[in-house]
Design a protein around this motif. Structure first.
Motif, PDB file in Angstrom:
ATOM      1  N   THR A 304       0.823  -1.203   0.000  1.00 34.80           N
ATOM      2  CA  THR A 304       0.000   0.000   0.000  1.00 34.80           C
ATOM      3  C   THR A 304       0.857   1.253   0.000  1.00 34.80           C
ATOM      4  OG1 THR A 304      -1.712  -1.173   1.244  1.00 34.80           O
ATOM      5  CG2 THR A 304      -1.840   1.225   1.225  1.00 34.80           C
ATOM      6  N   CYS A 305       1.972   1.211   0.716  1.00 30.52           N
ATOM      7  CA  CYS A 305       2.844   2.378   0.828  1.00 30.52           C
ATOM      8  C   CYS A 305       4.171   2.172   0.090  1.00 30.52           C
ATOM      9  CB  CYS A 305       3.120   2.694   2.295  1.00 30.52           C
ATOM     10  SG  CYS A 305       1.664   3.200   3.230  1.00 30.52           S
ATOM     11  N   VAL A 306       4.188   1.314  -0.913  1.00 29.13           N
ATOM     12  CA  VAL A 306       5.449   1.004  -1.582  1.00 29.13           C
ATOM     13  C   VAL A 306       6.037   2.250  -2.251  1.00 29.13           C
ATOM     14  CG1 VAL A 306       4.486   0.385  -3.850  1.00 29.13           C
ATOM     15  CG2 VAL A 306       6.573  -0.736  -3.020  1.00 29.13           C
ATOM     16  N   SER A 307       7.351   2.324  -2.242  1.00 30.11           N
ATOM     17  CA  SER A 307       8.071   3.372  -2.956  1.00 30.11           C
ATOM     18  C   SER A 307       8.374   2.875  -4.364  1.00 30.11           C
ATOM     19  CB  SER A 307       9.378   3.703  -2.229  1.00 30.11           C
ATOM     20  OG  SER A 307      10.305   4.332  -3.099  1.00 30.11           O
ATOM     21  N   LYS A 308       7.997   3.644  -5.376  1.00 26.25           N
ATOM     22  CA  LYS A 308       8.275   3.243  -6.752  1.00 26.25           C
ATOM     23  C   LYS A 308       9.774   3.205  -7.019  1.00 26.25           C
ATOM     24  CE  LYS A 308       3.860   4.837  -8.641  1.00 26.25           C
ATOM     25  NZ  LYS A 308       3.185   5.764  -9.594  1.00 26.25           N
ATOM     26  N   VAL A 309      10.507   4.105  -6.392  1.00 30.47           N
ATOM     27  CA  VAL A 309      11.963   4.084  -6.507  1.00 30.47           C
ATOM     28  C   VAL A 309      12.512   2.770  -5.964  1.00 30.47           C
ATOM     29  CG1 VAL A 309      14.105   5.155  -5.666  1.00 30.47           C
ATOM     30  CG2 VAL A 309      12.214   6.592  -6.422  1.00 30.47           C
ATOM     31  N   ASP A 310      11.987   2.359  -4.827  1.00 36.09           N
ATOM     32  CA  ASP A 310      12.406   1.115  -4.188  1.00 36.09           C
ATOM     33  C   ASP A 310      12.108  -0.093  -5.072  1.00 36.09           C
ATOM     34  OD1 ASP A 310      13.517  -0.313  -2.045  1.00 36.09           O
ATOM     35  OD2 ASP A 310      11.623  -0.455  -0.965  1.00 36.09           O
ATOM     36  N   LEU A 311      10.916  -0.127  -5.645  1.00 39.40           N
ATOM     37  CA  LEU A 311      10.527  -1.218  -6.546  1.00 39.40           C
ATOM     38  C   LEU A 311      11.497  -1.324  -7.724  1.00 39.40           C
ATOM     39  CD1 LEU A 311       6.645  -1.290  -7.121  1.00 39.40           C
ATOM     40  CD2 LEU A 311       8.106  -3.212  -6.508  1.00 39.40           C
ATOM     41  N   GLU A 312      11.771  -0.188  -8.344  1.00 40.55           N
ATOM     42  CA  GLU A 312      12.630  -0.184  -9.533  1.00 40.55           C
ATOM     43  C   GLU A 312      14.049  -0.616  -9.189  1.00 40.55           C
ATOM     44  OE1 GLU A 312      12.183   3.797 -10.866  1.00 40.55           O
ATOM     45  OE2 GLU A 312      10.134   3.492 -11.646  1.00 40.55           O
ATOM     46  N   GLU A 313      14.548  -0.162  -8.038  1.00 42.73           N
ATOM     47  CA  GLU A 313      15.910  -0.522  -7.657  1.00 42.73           C
ATOM     48  C   GLU A 313      16.005  -1.981  -7.216  1.00 42.73           C
ATOM     49  OE1 GLU A 313      17.545   3.919  -6.375  1.00 42.73           O
ATOM     50  OE2 GLU A 313      17.025   2.472  -4.803  1.00 42.73           O
ATOM     51  N   ALA A 314      14.945  -2.494  -6.613  1.00 44.39           N
ATOM     52  CA  ALA A 314      14.940  -3.915  -6.237  1.00 44.39           C
ATOM     53  C   ALA A 314      15.011  -4.788  -7.489  1.00 44.39           C
ATOM     54  CB  ALA A 314      13.687  -4.241  -5.429  1.00 44.39           C
ATOM     55  N   TYR A 315      14.254  -4.434  -8.506  1.00 43.12           N
ATOM     56  CA  TYR A 315      14.314  -5.151  -9.775  1.00 43.12           C
ATOM     57  C   TYR A 315      15.717  -5.042 -10.381  1.00 43.12           C
ATOM     58  CZ  TYR A 315      13.126  -6.534 -14.569  1.00 43.12           C
ATOM     59  OH  TYR A 315      13.092  -7.169 -15.792  1.00 43.12           O
ATOM     60  N   LEU A 316      16.273  -3.854 -10.321  1.00 43.12           N
ATOM     61  CA  LEU A 316      17.584  -3.593 -10.913  1.00 43.12           C
ATOM     62  C   LEU A 316      18.675  -4.477 -10.319  1.00 43.12           C
ATOM     63  CD1 LEU A 316      19.460  -1.836 -12.732  1.00 43.12           C
ATOM     64  CD2 LEU A 316      19.620  -0.244 -10.785  1.00 43.12           C
ATOM     65  N   VAL A 317      18.722  -4.593  -8.990  1.00 44.83           N
ATOM     66  CA  VAL A 317      19.807  -5.381  -8.383  1.00 44.83           C
ATOM     67  C   VAL A 317      19.691  -6.862  -8.741  1.00 44.83           C
ATOM     68  CG1 VAL A 317      20.259  -3.750  -6.507  1.00 44.83           C
ATOM     69  CG2 VAL A 317      18.579  -5.577  -6.151  1.00 44.83           C
ATOM     70  N   GLY A 318      18.451  -7.359  -8.906  1.00 49.52           N
ATOM     71  CA  GLY A 318      18.281  -8.737  -9.351  1.00 49.52           C
ATOM     72  C   GLY A 318      18.770  -8.923 -10.775  1.00 49.52           C
ATOM     73  N   LYS A 319      18.400  -7.996 -11.635  1.00 55.48           N
ATOM     74  CA  LYS A 319      18.820  -8.044 -13.036  1.00 55.48           C
ATOM     75  C   LYS A 319      20.337  -7.978 -13.171  1.00 55.48           C
ATOM     76  CE  LYS A 319      18.408  -5.209 -17.240  1.00 55.48           C
ATOM     77  NZ  LYS A 319      17.737  -4.015 -17.838  1.00 55.48           N
ATOM     78  N   VAL A 320      20.953  -7.034 -12.458  1.00 52.40           N
ATOM     79  CA  VAL A 320      22.403  -6.852 -12.537  1.00 52.40           C
ATOM     80  C   VAL A 320      23.152  -8.067 -11.989  1.00 52.40           C
ATOM     81  CG1 VAL A 320      24.337  -5.464 -11.655  1.00 52.40           C
ATOM     82  CG2 VAL A 320      22.295  -4.337 -12.574  1.00 52.40           C
ATOM     83  N   ALA A 321      22.598  -8.693 -10.954  1.00 55.58           N
ATOM     84  CA  ALA A 321      23.244  -9.883 -10.392  1.00 55.58           C
ATOM     85  C   ALA A 321      23.407 -10.960 -11.468  1.00 55.58           C
ATOM     86  CB  ALA A 321      22.427 -10.423  -9.220  1.00 55.58           C
ATOM     87  N   VAL A 322      22.384 -11.148 -12.269  1.00 53.69           N
ATOM     88  CA  VAL A 322      22.465 -12.139 -13.347  1.00 53.69           C
ATOM     89  C   VAL A 322      23.459 -11.694 -14.411  1.00 53.69           C
ATOM     90  CG1 VAL A 322      21.189 -13.331 -15.170  1.00 53.69           C
ATOM     91  CG2 VAL A 322      20.117 -12.951 -12.939  1.00 53.69           C
ATOM     92  N   GLN A 323      23.389 -10.431 -14.804  1.00 59.19           N
ATOM     93  CA  GLN A 323      24.307  -9.926 -15.827  1.00 59.19           C
ATOM     94  C   GLN A 323      25.763 -10.117 -15.414  1.00 59.19           C
ATOM     95  OE1 GLN A 323      22.958  -5.858 -16.154  1.00 59.19           O
ATOM     96  NE2 GLN A 323      21.476  -6.339 -17.767  1.00 59.19           N
ATOM     97  N   GLN A 324      26.049  -9.835 -14.159  1.00 62.31           N
ATOM     98  CA  GLN A 324      27.428  -9.964 -13.678  1.00 62.31           C
ATOM     99  C   GLN A 324      27.858 -11.428 -13.602  1.00 62.31           C
ATOM    100  OE1 GLN A 324      29.630  -7.552 -13.221  1.00 62.31           O
ATOM    101  NE2 GLN A 324      28.148  -5.950 -13.720  1.00 62.31           N
TER     102      GLN A 324
END
Length: 402
Positions: A304-324
């Motif tokens: 309900t109170c999620v931060s959109k910045v937080d959502l996007e960065e959480a996705y990003l770190v998962g994506k980057v982990a695979v790329q690396q």
């Protein structure tokens, strides 16, 4: 780039859930599906504990785009989680399971204790000459992982507590005659990052919160009572935000359940009771009516109170982990790097697992005021970009009805 390592990927979620930990899982799944050397994608059911005891592995290889979209906006840990510390002889058992399923990419989403688990598995694979690319994906609402500007999960928990304090403050102001003192107990074991966020919606001196107490400073009863009394005399009512992990001058928790059943595998007692303890202090010593609120686990996994910045960065770190990992990196945790203090911009980096495993990052001195009963503007400057869009524009008093 190292030679392509072919095999299967396994991802687990560990520690307390958050509003955005599933976004990191989405980032891993979607990025992994782009690389032909990753043949199957599996999820651990209930983290390393489920893998060890029940060999729980969920096939995530062919999830539809609609399911991924729903997962991105689903709070808590969809795979299930755990707080389990592997015993020395159990690492070999986990290692055997990984080999049996041809796991060559291992991702563990969690905090400091989770990074310890990932690091030890990584060392075991290296020692046995088994090619395994292990990557840590940061997650903790406590924001206490070192070597990263902040951790996914924190921005949303901070936003939740900022809004909660604003709304509880409106209630407290309206009820200041019958109930002059209100105390909010927030989550946080050894650090006050979540508690500090209560200030982010405060606009004027008389707005809530009036007092904030964090574990980075010893809690002194007489000082607390003096702070409450002085604020009550000056403002007419008081809203206190206190961390559940407050400790006295000897370093002992002022409230915690230390029964054996309530101590986890890492030796952490179940926290709670600070709100009730402080309320009784006020009533018994100041003879002022007080009550407390404890949002509990709602504050860590509220979409309900999620931060959109937080959502996007959480996705990003998962994506980057695979790329690396696909590039050949191994034994690292993905970090978030703040690039600018003027206009918020964040990129990613890498930190060795051994440098973050089991370690904590505390609120720096410059974020806590000299009286040890509030946070500074420097903290606000740090935290405000992380909570996303502006907070609600409430009216806070009848003086604003103009």
């Amino acid at each position: 780039m190292k030679d392509k390592l072919k095999g299967n990927l396994l991802v687990g979620q560990s520690g307390g859930p958050s509003a955005v930990i599933n976004a990191s899982l989405c980032g891993i799944i979607e990025e992994a599906s782009k690389h032909s050397q990753i043949e199957q994608i599996y999820g651990m059911g209930y983290g390393i504990e489920g893998l060890l005891h029940k060999n729980l592995m969920i096939n995530l290889t062919n999830l539809s785009p609609s399911v991924i979209k729903r997962l991105y906006h689903t709070p808590s840990s969809i795979l299930g989680t755990c707080r389990y510390k592997l015993k020395e002889d159990e690492y070999e058992k986990v290692f055997d399971i990984l080999k049996a399923h041809n796991i060559r990419y291992l991702f563990y989403i969690g905090g400091g204790d989770s990074m310890s688990t990932a690091h030890k598995i990584d060392e075991l694979a290296r020692g046995n000459g088994y090619p395994l690319r292990v990557m840590g994906v940061p997650k903790t609402i406590d924001n206490d992982l070192p070597l990263t500007d902040h951790s996914p999960g924190y921005g949303s928990a901070a936003r939740f507590n900022a809004i909660l304090t604003m709304e509880t403050g409106l209630d407290g102001r309206a009820m200041q005659f019958p109930e002059p003192v209100k105390i909010i107990e927030t989550m946080g074991r050894n650090t006050g990052w979540v508690t500090a966020a209560a200030c982010l919606g405060k606009r004027k001196e008389e707005d809530a919160p009036h007092l904030i107490y964090v574990p980075e400073r010893p809690f002194i009863v007489d000082k607390f009572l003096s702070d409450v009394e002085n604020t009550y005399r000056r403002v007419g009512w008081v809203l206190v935000v206190a961390c559940e992990g407050l400790k006295d001058t000897s370093g002992e928790l002022i409230a915690a359940d230390k029964r054996e059943l309530n101590i986890d595998a890492f030796g952490h007692p179940e926290l709670g009771g600070v709100g009730e303890y402080l309320t009784e202090l006020v009533k018994d010593n100041l003879k002022i009516k007080a009550r407390y609120d404890k949002p509990g686990t709602a504050q860590r996994a509220s979409m309900t109170c999620v931060s959109k910045v937080d959502l996007e960065e959480a996705y990003l770190v998962g994506k980057v982990a695979v790329q690396q990992a696909v590039k050949g990196e191994d034994g690292y945790m993905v970090t978030l790097v703040r690039e600018s203090t003027d206009e918020y911009k964040c990129s990613t980096g890498l930190a060795k697992l051994e440098e973050v495993a089991g370690k904590e990052k505390y609120l720096p001195d410059e974020f806590i005021n000299d009286e040890a009963n509030f946070v500074t503007d420097k903290y606000k400057q740090y935290a405000l970009p992380l909570i996303g869009e502006p907070l609600p524009d409430y009216l806070f008093s009848f003086e604003e009805l103009k």
